[in-house]
Design a protein around this motif. Structure first.
Motif, PDB file in Angstrom:
ATOM      1  N   PHE A 105      52.921 -22.364   0.049  1.00 24.76           N
ATOM      2  CA  PHE A 105      52.837 -22.350   1.300  1.00 24.76           C
ATOM      3  C   PHE A 105      51.570 -22.791   1.980  1.00 24.76           C
ATOM      4  CE2 PHE A 105      52.528 -21.411   5.308  1.00 24.76           C
ATOM      5  CZ  PHE A 105      53.555 -22.372   6.048  1.00 24.76           C
ATOM      6  N   SER A 164      48.500 -24.745   1.052  1.00 23.37           N
ATOM      7  CA  SER A 164      49.276 -26.717   1.814  1.00 23.37           C
ATOM      8  C   SER A 164      49.148 -26.378   3.077  1.00 23.37           C
ATOM      9  CB  SER A 164      50.646 -27.120   1.240  1.00 23.37           C
ATOM     10  OG  SER A 164      51.913 -26.324   2.022  1.00 23.37           O
ATOM     11  N   LYS A 165      48.736 -25.467   4.377  1.00 24.03           N
ATOM     12  CA  LYS A 165      48.808 -25.731   5.105  1.00 24.03           C
ATOM     13  C   LYS A 165      47.749 -24.642   5.506  1.00 24.03           C
ATOM     14  CE  LYS A 165      52.973 -26.592   7.064  1.00 24.03           C
ATOM     15  NZ  LYS A 165      53.092 -27.589   7.590  1.00 24.03           N
ATOM     16  N   ALA A 212      67.225 -20.556  -0.362  1.00 22.93           N
ATOM     17  CA  ALA A 212      67.560 -21.983  -1.091  1.00 22.93           C
ATOM     18  C   ALA A 212      65.895 -22.394  -1.845  1.00 22.93           C
ATOM     19  CB  ALA A 212      67.955 -22.912  -0.345  1.00 22.93           C
ATOM     20  N   GLN A 213      64.776 -22.263  -0.687  1.00 15.84           N
ATOM     21  CA  GLN A 213      63.344 -22.783  -1.505  1.00 15.84           C
ATOM     22  C   GLN A 213      63.094 -21.453  -3.240  1.00 15.84           C
ATOM     23  OE1 GLN A 213      61.227 -22.945   1.740  1.00 15.84           O
ATOM     24  NE2 GLN A 213      59.524 -24.085   0.907  1.00 15.84           N
ATOM     25  N   MET A 263      65.490 -23.876  -5.381  1.00 16.96           N
ATOM     26  CA  MET A 263      64.976 -24.945  -5.497  1.00 16.96           C
ATOM     27  C   MET A 263      63.422 -24.817  -6.198  1.00 16.96           C
ATOM     28  SD  MET A 263      63.886 -27.928  -2.753  1.00 16.96           S
ATOM     29  CE  MET A 263      63.322 -25.785  -1.600  1.00 16.96           C
ATOM     30  N   ASP A 279      67.187 -24.501   7.776  1.00 14.59           N
ATOM     31  CA  ASP A 279      66.957 -24.044   6.170  1.00 14.59           C
ATOM     32  C   ASP A 279      66.604 -25.020   4.886  1.00 14.59           C
ATOM     33  OD1 ASP A 279      68.903 -21.837   4.387  1.00 14.59           O
ATOM     34  OD2 ASP A 279      69.382 -24.012   3.279  1.00 14.59           O
ATOM     35  N   ALA A 280      66.384 -24.476   4.684  1.00 14.75           N
ATOM     36  CA  ALA A 280      65.123 -25.630   3.469  1.00 14.75           C
ATOM     37  C   ALA A 280      66.457 -26.270   2.334  1.00 14.75           C
ATOM     38  CB  ALA A 280      65.056 -24.714   2.080  1.00 14.75           C
ATOM     39  N   GLN A 281      67.538 -25.841   2.286  1.00  8.42           N
ATOM     40  CA  GLN A 281      68.321 -27.015   1.832  1.00  8.42           C
ATOM     41  C   GLN A 281      68.925 -29.024   2.157  1.00  8.42           C
ATOM     42  OE1 GLN A 281      71.009 -24.018  -0.013  1.00  8.42           O
ATOM     43  NE2 GLN A 281      71.727 -25.932  -0.909  1.00  8.42           N
ATOM     44  N   MET A 329      65.354 -30.588   1.319  1.00  7.36           N
ATOM     45  CA  MET A 329      65.137 -30.350   0.532  1.00  7.36           C
ATOM     46  C   MET A 329      65.659 -31.975  -0.327  1.00  7.36           C
ATOM     47  SD  MET A 329      66.523 -27.830  -2.821  1.00  7.36           S
ATOM     48  CE  MET A 329      67.233 -27.062  -1.352  1.00  7.36           C
ATOM     49  N   TYR A 341      64.254 -34.364   0.777  1.00 10.95           N
ATOM     50  CA  TYR A 341      63.059 -35.070   0.392  1.00 10.95           C
ATOM     51  C   TYR A 341      63.997 -35.021  -1.477  1.00 10.95           C
ATOM     52  CZ  TYR A 341      58.952 -33.846  -2.759  1.00 10.95           C
ATOM     53  OH  TYR A 341      57.784 -33.652  -3.731  1.00 10.95           O
ATOM     54  N   GLU A 342      64.888 -35.677  -1.425  1.00 14.17           N
ATOM     55  CA  GLU A 342      65.222 -35.934  -2.687  1.00 14.17           C
ATOM     56  C   GLU A 342      65.247 -37.549  -2.245  1.00 14.17           C
ATOM     57  OE1 GLU A 342      68.154 -33.459  -4.446  1.00 14.17           O
ATOM     58  OE2 GLU A 342      67.585 -32.051  -4.728  1.00 14.17           O
ATOM     59  N   ARG A 387      55.022 -33.549  -1.100  1.00 21.96           N
ATOM     60  CA  ARG A 387      55.286 -33.511   0.369  1.00 21.96           C
ATOM     61  C   ARG A 387      54.585 -33.257   1.575  1.00 21.96           C
ATOM     62  NH1 ARG A 387      58.933 -27.318  -0.890  1.00 21.96           N
ATOM     63  NH2 ARG A 387      59.956 -28.093  -2.124  1.00 21.96           N
ATOM     64  N   ASP A 388      53.182 -32.915   1.693  1.00 22.23           N
ATOM     65  CA  ASP A 388      52.571 -32.707   2.061  1.00 22.23           C
ATOM     66  C   ASP A 388      52.373 -34.334   2.937  1.00 22.23           C
ATOM     67  OD1 ASP A 388      50.758 -33.821   0.088  1.00 22.23           O
ATOM     68  OD2 ASP A 388      49.068 -31.667   0.609  1.00 22.23           O
ATOM     69  N   GLY A 397      60.657 -27.361   8.808  1.00 26.13           N
ATOM     70  CA  GLY A 397      59.393 -28.115   8.649  1.00 26.13           C
ATOM     71  C   GLY A 397      58.458 -28.018   7.334  1.00 26.13           C
ATOM     72  N   PHE A 413      59.131 -25.776   4.203  1.00 22.03           N
ATOM     73  CA  PHE A 413      59.334 -26.762   3.404  1.00 22.03           C
ATOM     74  C   PHE A 413      57.705 -26.818   2.864  1.00 22.03           C
ATOM     75  CE2 PHE A 413      60.766 -30.438   0.958  1.00 22.03           C
ATOM     76  CZ  PHE A 413      62.096 -29.568   0.129  1.00 22.03           C
ATOM     77  N   GLY A 414      56.789 -27.153   3.616  1.00 20.71           N
ATOM     78  CA  GLY A 414      55.702 -27.447   3.319  1.00 20.71           C
ATOM     79  C   GLY A 414      55.471 -28.896   4.180  1.00 20.71           C
ATOM     80  N   LEU A 415      56.299 -29.215   5.057  1.00 20.32           N
ATOM     81  CA  LEU A 415      55.604 -30.733   5.075  1.00 20.32           C
ATOM     82  C   LEU A 415      54.524 -30.050   6.696  1.00 20.32           C
ATOM     83  CD1 LEU A 415      59.553 -32.037   5.658  1.00 20.32           C
ATOM     84  CD2 LEU A 415      57.787 -32.400   3.843  1.00 20.32           C
TER      85      LEU A 415
END
Lengths: 282, 282, 282, 282
Positions: free
Chosen positions: A89, A92-93, A206-207, A210, C205-207, C210, C213-214, C224-225, C241, C244-246
């Protein structure tokens, strides 16, 4: 409480995720019989990873604990920690500047990179903090709780920045009867006081699952329901595994005691797929 | 934001309860003009008390702060602290044995009595703790946060006892821009980790207002709506006063800033009877 | 508050995730100019998905809203709802028996399959509930709140089962000035009363991220970025977001009003990468 | 679990406060033997009151339940409900205008007075709400949960007003195995959604015990430690009584079952002075 044979269960799966404390080790050292279990997994071509809410040591150092006791199967690349997600994290940030941290110098390796400089909270001055771009809670050691927790609170009141908690646990065992506050517990207190929202990494989120699943997929295609999550704690390992779509084993070798397992399952509504005494295969 | 004259408001009441920090004093010392306010109250035969969530110092020591600056009206018997309620609870519930505490030696005077011995958490050994009958959170100083918070957690896991928190605040101001964790914030963290229920004393809890009301009634019969509660914080002074049936004044000389008052009132739904700039009467 | 041009920002990314309400539509219908935005994305070969915490309608029905207003770009396969995650969980975990649900017949399509039968909570009898293997909170309509919420509470007290909440939101807008309790708010109340732990799906939630993303990865490899998350709510879209790395865009066309954006960012510590008035590209 | 004789305990006190449900009555009616207990209290000149978190019926109606079954000792003036505190608050704070309420017409008697008009939430129109000065949560019946809870949420978003919850319980028993959501549970959900701070009355809050203590003092001077609080619930009756300085009896005739009492005491840290099977004196 009737339990099932871990050997028979695990043979139905292609990969296993293990929690560390209470499953592989406890306050006395490694749990007896785990070497045989990992040999058995290798023989049966079952892949495995250790998922741990621990950002105090690197995967290499964590692996060393098993290796020093003859369990050579657990190598650094099989250990996935919440600290690794925090690192991902941050990298990337945060593109430049300083990342401040609570923890030991040792834990800080998680956030080191060529682009960023790291600064222990104990070396930060509030008179000179404009270069700080993010704060990470890594470990409960390596700083003065009184001085430095207060310093963190004022840092976050004076400047807005991303705050990452690299361990969701509020406490951890230090001996048979004693526990200690984990960095996640300290982060909860700071978050309550400053009223901001921190980003947390670690089971049951979840991360974490994953991250492990992606490692498994690098080797071969596997469906989620072909993976078994093994843990001793309903509120992290089991609920997290269930939600991610894994089958789950609750083992009774850690913090869920045999005579409480049924009551805890019924009162929490968190239902493992299986219950085993331990991961011993004989 | 339009504010009203404190002088005109207070003349309608027979007694006033004052919060201390943000109303009578701030980080720089006493708030200008309060001596005149207390002279005005005396001239108009309006009774007054200071209600404070502070168990770090005795009423005598707290009064000394005002006296040293010439406000002789605020005597020790007019200061009511959450520590005094904690003391009352301990003396009524614990008949013998040791009461352990987190705080300075100075704060421990709140729990001293002929029947009980007191023991700083820093002097407690977990190997010898059977004599401990209760634990009190008094002050954030006087102990080692790391060692002694962990010791408290293990004490409470190993033995069941009454736990009292003598200050409900999670933080307190130490300078114009800085705050520090209060003992109430530490108690919240410990309570989360051990999963037990602590007994808290301090505003906004009704028991604090009742304690002050009983003092007022000792002198003359007064109805609750003849008393004015004056504070700078909606979530302690104002909601607590409202609920107890008092009329309330929000002053803008402390942690509710003039340009935020309306927003905070509207978003919290906590509505003071009046809003004044400060308690200055001229 | 200074905002940036969405057009210039989006050109730097390979895929975009959009929140629906407050970004693409509001209580009056579609937000003006979104057709041009989607044409622009197509022209520039930027992939896109809509991520919504909505389990009341199927992706087909949700897409129909856009199509009926001429935005043919938003097809059912581009809509990813929290209901789809709930469905995935139920199908992987529950192999036979009945899944009870709170919601409309329409929302129940999310949990229908050949192996499972579904039963509206309004048709359940507590005298005959042994066949119920799981419970899903889908929609706030389709049942009697008084009778059926009480029935759910007693079902969960009498039998231990997996409980899934297919929408994490506690409320949703129904007109310019009015909101309504969402099924996530009802689930919170039930969880508090029965003391069990529910499994929730939906942003932040990350799920959920994800899952999207899938979908993106099925077409081409993207980091992701290289993905932009666009939303109107700091506590779901932006923090989810970010974690999750977006990269993230906060738009001011929904529930974060222009004059509050800075205050909300500073007080929450949730920091979007960019702020735009809306997703209009001209 | 070893229990003590209620008869021997109660003889040491000058007054007793009883919880109603689980102590005096249960789903089948009155608990056997309570008439003898009240005769015994009268013979020994021990004063008594019933303290109940119930605002659905007036003290007169609540007393009628006991009287109809021959327990003439429990008269309306001995029943103190959280609704009476809500009434006191409303009458002291709201001088004119309309008080809206959730509850039955019957429960509304708690807030009726010459100065105020009352309005059921079901009869309120959001187009005409400027006359509404306060809102009270009284009872879970008497309104449409779906329509009227949503109406309440929008009322509180559109106008700032005092909100009172006249019952702190989140659920209540309706038969041997079934419970129902209490108005306190609905209030928690609304408070979470609107983000405002409500004023709650009922055990374990000190104001309820103070109200009863004032009644006792009207007859004769009694110290707090000469009063016994008797209840079946650790988290309301026992912790509330302890904190107020009363001695406490946990009875096992209600929701704390004999085989769980020790576990619940140890895990909560809420320690009653005594434990009795019931209040039977023979």
């Amino acid at each position: 409480m009737e339990t099932q044979s871990f050997r028979e269960i695990v043979l139905q799966y292609k990969a296993v995720f293990f929690d560390a404390f209470g499953v592989l080790k406890n306050h006395k050292g490694l749990i007896p019989g785990i070497k045989e279990t990992f040999e058995f997994l290798d023989e049966n071509d079952i892949d495995y990873y250790v998922l741990t809410n621990d950002a105090s040591r690197s995967p290499e150092q964590l692996a060393q604990i098993y290796q020093a006791r003859g369990v050579y199967e657990i190598t650094a690349d099989r250990i996935l920690s919440s600290g690794m997600l925090a690192r991902e994290f941050i990298l990337s940030k945060i593109k430049s500047g300083t990342v401040a941290y609570l923890g030991t110098k040792n834990s800080a390796h998680y956030i080191e990179s060529q682009e960023l400089s790291t600064l222990s909270i104990k070396d930060l001055s509030l008179q000179n903090m404009d270069h700080v771009k993010a704060l990470v809670f890594l470990d409960d050691e390596g700083f003065d709780w009184n001085l430095d927790i207060n310093k963190v609170i004022n840092l976050l009141r004076l400047r807005n920045m991303s705050v990452v908690v690299a361990n969701t646990d509020v406490a951890y065992p230090v001996s048979k009867h004693e526990i200690a506050v984990a960095i996640g517990g300290i982060a909860d207190m700071v978050e309550e006081i400053v009223g901001k929202k921190f980003i947390r990494f670690g089971k049951p989120d979840a991360q974490m699952f994953m991250f492990a699943y992606e490692k498994v997929l690098e080797k071969r295609p596997i469906r989620r329901d072909e993976i078994l999550m093994v843990g001793d704690t309903l509120f992290t390992d089991i609920i997290g595994g269930n939600k991610f779509g894994l089958d789950t084993v609750l083992v009774l070798s850690g913090n869920t005691l045999p005579d409480q397992a049924r009551l805890k399952i019924d009162s929490s509504g968190i239902i493992p797929t299986y219950i085993c005494d331990s991961i011993q295969i004989s």
